[in-house]
Structure formats: structure tokens, C-alpha cells
Design a protein around this motif. Structure first.
Motif, mmCIF file in Angstrom:
data_model
loop_
_atom_site.group_PDB
_atom_site.id
_atom_site.type_symbol
_atom_site.label_atom_id
_atom_site.label_comp_id
_atom_site.label_asym_id
_atom_site.label_seq_id
_atom_site.Cartn_x
_atom_site.Cartn_y
_atom_site.Cartn_z
ATOM 1 N N TYR A 1 8.369 -17.757 -15.698
ATOM 2 C CA TYR A 1 9.296 -18.037 -16.982
ATOM 3 C C TYR A 1 8.467 -17.629 -18.175
ATOM 4 O O TYR A 1 7.467 -17.363 -18.201
ATOM 5 N N TYR B 1 14.162 -18.034 -17.378
ATOM 6 C CA TYR B 1 13.619 -18.383 -15.896
ATOM 7 C C TYR B 1 13.947 -17.662 -14.934
ATOM 8 O O TYR B 1 15.318 -17.113 -14.943
ATOM 9 N N ASP C 1 19.725 -25.156 -11.277
ATOM 10 C CA ASP C 1 19.706 -25.762 -12.394
ATOM 11 C C ASP C 1 18.710 -26.899 -12.574
ATOM 12 O O ASP C 1 19.294 -28.019 -12.720
ATOM 13 N N LEU C 2 17.428 -26.519 -12.454
ATOM 14 C CA LEU C 2 16.584 -27.776 -12.300
ATOM 15 C C LEU C 2 15.816 -28.501 -13.349
ATOM 16 O O LEU C 2 14.980 -29.171 -13.403
ATOM 17 N N ASN C 3 16.246 -28.053 -14.661
ATOM 18 C CA ASN C 3 15.540 -28.443 -15.943
ATOM 19 C C ASN C 3 15.705 -29.964 -16.323
ATOM 20 O O ASN C 3 15.083 -30.379 -17.111
ATOM 21 N N SER D 1 12.134 -25.796 -15.485
ATOM 22 C CA SER D 1 12.991 -25.146 -14.475
ATOM 23 C C SER D 1 11.704 -24.545 -13.294
ATOM 24 O O SER D 1 12.043 -24.723 -12.313
ATOM 25 N N LYS E 1 13.401 -25.727 -21.660
ATOM 26 C CA LYS E 1 14.088 -25.723 -20.125
ATOM 27 C C LYS E 1 13.689 -24.542 -19.256
ATOM 28 O O LYS E 1 13.796 -24.894 -18.054
ATOM 29 N N ASN F 1 25.487 -27.507 -8.377
ATOM 30 C CA ASN F 1 24.110 -27.405 -8.619
ATOM 31 C C ASN F 1 23.494 -27.637 -7.167
ATOM 32 O O ASN F 1 22.229 -27.480 -6.960
ATOM 33 N N THR G 1 14.845 -25.001 -2.767
ATOM 34 C CA THR G 1 15.247 -24.340 -3.904
ATOM 35 C C THR G 1 14.861 -22.798 -3.752
ATOM 36 O O THR G 1 13.994 -22.531 -3.197
#
Length: 253
Positions: free
Chosen positions: A97, A111, A178-180, A77, A73, A162, A91
Motif C-alpha cells: 500500500y 492498495y 474490498d477489505l477496508n 485493506s 483505507k 465482495n 483473499t
């Protein structure tokens, strides 16, 4: 444990400082937001505040999956944030990460991104229907979502918390977090409209978003509204059914 990491080229000279943040994550930093699933903290980093998300250690099956078969994740992300920026979508700036593994299992991951102060999130639009300039913000958000779809971005976690919203004069800028969970590629009509299903329970908001999406896409308003509302109702039914089941299981314990 073995460490795997990637640091954005803008922050290559700051790897020692980033390493210190990760090393001291548990004892330092300011707790931020909901801590139910993962842990988020804010840290001072040079002249900015950074948001560090510590993902909980997955179950044993996913420890194997993330070690050998799937991207974590944290990595997703980071990579998706870079992809969004390449596509001109807002974003917070991705920074790095980090992943920690044993020879056979995946363990912790983090992240790091710039912390963005926003004026509101989409959630405020759902809890306060009298929020100043409510309809205009909602229409701007709908145009933003349409642009995501046109660029082949399917944000699977398109939910109230989000999307961060910043006011810029008389206009609004939107930033995804919250991009995963994302897919990239051409979206058909049903996928596009279903992407709105998790955003609100209010029919009046569905009407406005349907109207604006119809203007953007050239599709029929009634066709959009009927599908968007039915998908919203289906999601809510599924959500509450799941909550009832969890409650029953908790009582039995």
C-alpha cells in the motif's frame, strides 16, 4: 508530498517496479470494474496481473482524520488481507500500500494486490436463480461465512460483489475483496445473522442460507430464518429510503 508505504516481504525486490506503477497510475493500466467511488486498474507485474485500487481523496474532515487519527483505507485493506491469510481465509495476495500526505492533510492512497480471475461472484447467484449448481454453491458460501464467524471475522462489507468464487473440481473456493471495513473478535448470534442482511432480496436464498447456517451452528432454523429475513427487509428499506432521498435532493438542485 510525503510518501508512506509498506511492501510485502515477498515483493521487497520489486519496489522500483511498484513505484513505477503508482507513478504512472493515471496514464497507464487497464480500467477494471466500477469507477464510481474509487478507481481500479490492472497492470502487468512480472509474470502476474495486479489489481491497483486508487482511493479518492477524502473530504477535508477525513483528510485530517486519516493523517493523524485513523488508518487509511489502503493501509487497512493491506493489513486485513494479511490477517485473513494468517487465519487461512481466501483473499487475493496483498502486495503493498502507498499513502501520500502533506504536513497536515491526507491525500491519495493505493492498495496493490494480485488480480484473481474468478468463475463468478456471489452477485451471479442473486441475478440468476437457475445458475448451475446454485443451491450447492449457496450452501458452500454459507459454510464459508460460518467459518469467518468462528474465526472472529466480521466482514462489514459482506455484499454481493465482495466475494469471488472459484470452482475447484467439485468444490468451491471463496475469496474476500474490498477489505477496508472489518472487525475482529467474538461474534454474538445477532451479529452473525445480521451479517447476511446485505446479500440478497430473495426469500428462497435466505431459506437455504438459514438452513445451512442452522446445520453448521446447531441453532434453531426458524430462529435464524426469522432474524435473517427481518434484517434483510430492514436493510432493503433503509437502502431504498436513502435512494429516494438522494433522488429528491437531485431534483431540487
Amino acid at each position: 508530498m510525503k510518501k508512506n508505504k509498506e511492501v510485502h516481504q515477498l515483493f521487497k525486490d520489486d519496489e522500483a517496479l511498484l513505484k513505477t506503477i503508482i507513478k504512472n497510475f493515471d496514464s497507464n493500466g487497464e480500467v477494471f470494474g466500477n469507477q464510481d467511488r474509487n478507481s481500479l486498474k490492472l497492470f502487468q507485474f512480472k509474470d502476474m496481473t495486479v489489481n491497483v485500487k486508487s482511493f479518492k481523496i477524502p473530504n477535508i474532515i477525513n483528510q485530517v482524520a486519516y493523517k493523524f487519527f485513523r488508518k487509511s483505507k489502503a493501509r487497512r485493506s493491506y493489513e486485513y488481507a494479511n490477517k485473513l491469510m494468517e487465519l487461512g481465509v481466501g483473499t487475493p495476495q496483498p502486495i503493498a500500500y502507498y499513502e501520500f500526505t502533506t504536513p497536515f492533510l491526507f491525500k491519495k492512497s493505493y492498495y496493490i494486490s494480485e488480480h484473481l480471475d474468478c468463475d463468478l461472484t456471489y452477485r451471479e447467484l442473486t441475478t440468476d436463480l437457475d445458475y448451475p449448481n446454485h443451491e450447492n454453491i449457496l450452501r458452500c458460501f454459507t459454510r464459508f461465512t460460518f467459518e469467518l464467524h468462528e474465526k472472529g471475522i466480521h466482514f462489514l462489507d459482506h455484499s454481493p460483489g465482495n466475494t469471488l468464487i472459484k470452482k475447484n473440481g467439485n468444490s468451491y473456493a471463496f475469496y474476500l475483496v474490498d477489505l477496508n471495513r472489518m472487525n475482529f473478535g467474538k461474534l454474538d448470534f445477532e451479529t452473525r445473522i445480521k451479517n447476511f442482511s446485505r446479500l440478497t432480496i430473495h426469500k428462497s436464498m435466505i431459506e437455504v442460507m438459514s438452513d445451512e447456517y442452522a446445520k453448521c451452528s446447531g441453532e434453531d432454523y426458524s430462529k435464524i430464518f426469522n432474524l435473517m429475513w427481518s434484517e434483510t427487509e430492514a436493510f432493503q428499506e433503509k437502502f431504498h429510503r436513502k435512494k429516494r432521498l438522494k433522488k429528491k435532493l437531485k431534483i431540487k438542485k
